[in-house]
Motif scaffolding. Structure first.
Motif, PDB file in Angstrom:
ATOM      1  N   ASP A  90       0.837  -1.199   0.000  1.00 40.37           N
ATOM      2  CA  ASP A  90       0.000   0.000   0.000  1.00 40.37           C
ATOM      3  C   ASP A  90       0.873   1.250   0.000  1.00 40.37           C
ATOM      4  OD1 ASP A  90      -2.343   1.541   0.125  1.00 40.37           O
ATOM      5  OD2 ASP A  90      -2.279   1.588   2.309  1.00 40.37           O
ATOM      6  N   VAL A  91       1.883   1.257   0.867  1.00 42.51           N
ATOM      7  CA  VAL A  91       2.795   2.407   0.917  1.00 42.51           C
ATOM      8  C   VAL A  91       3.515   2.565  -0.421  1.00 42.51           C
ATOM      9  CG1 VAL A  91       4.846   3.370   2.024  1.00 42.51           C
ATOM     10  CG2 VAL A  91       3.138   2.168   3.407  1.00 42.51           C
ATOM     11  N   TRP A  92       3.994   1.470  -0.975  1.00 40.28           N
ATOM     12  CA  TRP A  92       4.781   1.544  -2.204  1.00 40.28           C
ATOM     13  C   TRP A  92       3.931   2.011  -3.384  1.00 40.28           C
ATOM     14  CZ3 TRP A  92       9.524   2.292  -3.132  1.00 40.28           C
ATOM     15  CH2 TRP A  92      10.092   2.027  -4.385  1.00 40.28           C
ATOM     16  N   SER A  93       2.701   1.560  -3.456  1.00 41.19           N
ATOM     17  CA  SER A  93       1.848   1.969  -4.575  1.00 41.19           C
ATOM     18  C   SER A  93       1.452   3.444  -4.480  1.00 41.19           C
ATOM     19  CB  SER A  93       0.596   1.091  -4.644  1.00 41.19           C
ATOM     20  OG  SER A  93      -0.216   1.270  -3.487  1.00 41.19           O
ATOM     21  N   ILE A 115      13.248   4.535   4.193  1.00 45.19           N
ATOM     22  CA  ILE A 115      12.062   3.802   4.679  1.00 45.19           C
ATOM     23  C   ILE A 115      11.233   3.305   3.506  1.00 45.19           C
ATOM     24  CG2 ILE A 115       9.917   3.995   5.996  1.00 45.19           C
ATOM     25  CD1 ILE A 115      11.373   6.160   7.698  1.00 45.19           C
ATOM     26  N   LEU A 116      11.071   4.148   2.496  1.00 41.87           N
ATOM     27  CA  LEU A 116      10.302   3.746   1.316  1.00 41.87           C
ATOM     28  C   LEU A 116      10.983   2.598   0.570  1.00 41.87           C
ATOM     29  CD1 LEU A 116       9.182   7.230  -0.039  1.00 41.87           C
ATOM     30  CD2 LEU A 116       7.730   5.488   1.010  1.00 41.87           C
ATOM     31  N   THR A 117      12.300   2.598   0.551  1.00 43.68           N
ATOM     32  CA  THR A 117      13.035   1.507  -0.086  1.00 43.68           C
ATOM     33  C   THR A 117      12.769   0.181   0.626  1.00 43.68           C
ATOM     34  OG1 THR A 117      14.788   2.985  -0.859  1.00 43.68           O
ATOM     35  CG2 THR A 117      15.333   0.643  -0.694  1.00 43.68           C
ATOM     36  N   ILE A 118      12.745   0.212   1.944  1.00 40.82           N
ATOM     37  CA  ILE A 118      12.429  -0.997   2.717  1.00 40.82           C
ATOM     38  C   ILE A 118      11.010  -1.459   2.398  1.00 40.82           C
ATOM     39  CG2 ILE A 118      12.119  -1.939   5.041  1.00 40.82           C
ATOM     40  CD1 ILE A 118      14.328   0.034   5.962  1.00 40.82           C
ATOM     41  N   CYS A 119      10.087  -0.506   2.349  1.00 41.16           N
ATOM     42  CA  CYS A 119       8.700  -0.862   1.992  1.00 41.16           C
ATOM     43  C   CYS A 119       8.641  -1.473   0.595  1.00 41.16           C
ATOM     44  CB  CYS A 119       7.805   0.379   2.051  1.00 41.16           C
ATOM     45  SG  CYS A 119       7.484   0.993   3.721  1.00 41.16           S
ATOM     46  N   GLY A 120       9.412  -0.915  -0.332  1.00 39.43           N
ATOM     47  CA  GLY A 120       9.422  -1.441  -1.683  1.00 39.43           C
ATOM     48  C   GLY A 120       9.941  -2.865  -1.744  1.00 39.43           C
ATOM     49  N   TYR A 121      10.955  -3.167  -0.955  1.00 41.79           N
ATOM     50  CA  TYR A 121      11.511  -4.521  -0.935  1.00 41.79           C
ATOM     51  C   TYR A 121      10.477  -5.507  -0.392  1.00 41.79           C
ATOM     52  CZ  TYR A 121      14.881  -8.288  -0.163  1.00 41.79           C
ATOM     53  OH  TYR A 121      15.537  -9.494  -0.186  1.00 41.79           O
ATOM     54  N   VAL A 122       9.842  -5.135   0.718  1.00 41.96           N
ATOM     55  CA  VAL A 122       8.826  -6.014   1.319  1.00 41.96           C
ATOM     56  C   VAL A 122       7.642  -6.174   0.377  1.00 41.96           C
ATOM     57  CG1 VAL A 122       7.270  -6.339   3.279  1.00 41.96           C
ATOM     58  CG2 VAL A 122       9.566  -5.411   3.661  1.00 41.96           C
TER      59      VAL A 122
END
Length: 231
Positions: A90-93, A115-122
């Motif tokens: 949800d965060v990444w989109s 932080i967004l990079t971590i969200c993107g990986y997950v």
């Protein structure tokens, strides 16, 4: 007794350090930080979920080089901007909107982007796979992410339930003051004696350091007093 593991013999110095730890623990509890100690004691990878992982990762990334007070004052606004960090996908989109909103609360593009990079990986691999990688590789998995270096990756691992001490400036200074080569050996030694986990020993010493401005001097004085009055 046959088959019984031999009892470890601790030096008088180790026992003095353990006694100082128990004094520090009593001090921070009296100052209202019992819940913090309980939180660390209860932290477990067995109960880790996506939201907890993202929240703890965000906290550690934001905390690098900043005081806890500053991060805590802005953390809720950042989390709200990042859609509660409940779901990485949800965060990444919505990453462009999330980034803009988060930067209004915390003006460090480098940290928000991390932080967004971590969200993107997950989001890409799924939390189940990330959890498996974390279990298999521990710090080696975490250190791949931006702004998670040798110290901060251990900080995050500790918060996620690993039996680990973080080598930050407070813990390293306390270890040196008490005659240990590292925060890890200090916390492991105290843990063996008193029975608290390594992570709990870490957070007790760290919180004590944040509450006592001259903590190296106070600890040295306590050591000297104990040496002059041996038990």
């Amino acid at each position: 007794m046959v088959g019984q593991a031999p009892r470890r013999r601790w030096s008088s110095d180790s026992r003095r350090v353990a006694s100082l730890y128990l004094d520090a623990k009593a001090y921070i509890i009296e100052r209202g930080f019992a819940r913090e100690v309980d939180w660390q004691a209860d932290a477990s990878r067995l109960s880790l979920n996506e939201n907890t992982f993202l929240m703890e990762a965000a906290w550690v990334v934001l905390s690098s080089g900043l005081s806890e007070r500053v991060v805590r004052s802005r953390f809720l606004d950042i989390v709200v901007a990042l859609r509660g960090l409940r779901c990485a996908a949800d965060v990444w989109s919505h990453r462009r909107v999330c980034r803009a909103d988060a930067l209004l609360a915390f003006r460090s593009a480098r940290k928000i982007d991390a932080i967004l990079t971590i969200c993107g990986y997950v989001a890409h691999y799924g939390f189940a796979r990330c959890y498996s990688q974390l279990e298999a590789d521990g710090v080696d998995f975490l250190i791949r992410f931006p702004l998670l270096g040798p110290a901060t990756s251990r900080h995050l691992a500790k918060n996620l339930g690993f039996a680990m001490a973080k080598p930050d400036r407070h813990l390293t200074r306390i270890a040196t003051t008490l005659g240990y080569e590292s925060a890890a050996t200090l916390c492991a030694d105290v843990s063996d004696i008193v029975g608290d986990s390594v992570a709990v020993v870490d957070i007790v010493f760290w919180r004590y350091a944040t509450l006592v401005p001259d903590y190296p001097g106070v600890l040295m004085a306590a050591v000297a007093a104990s040496e002059s009055h041996p038990t």
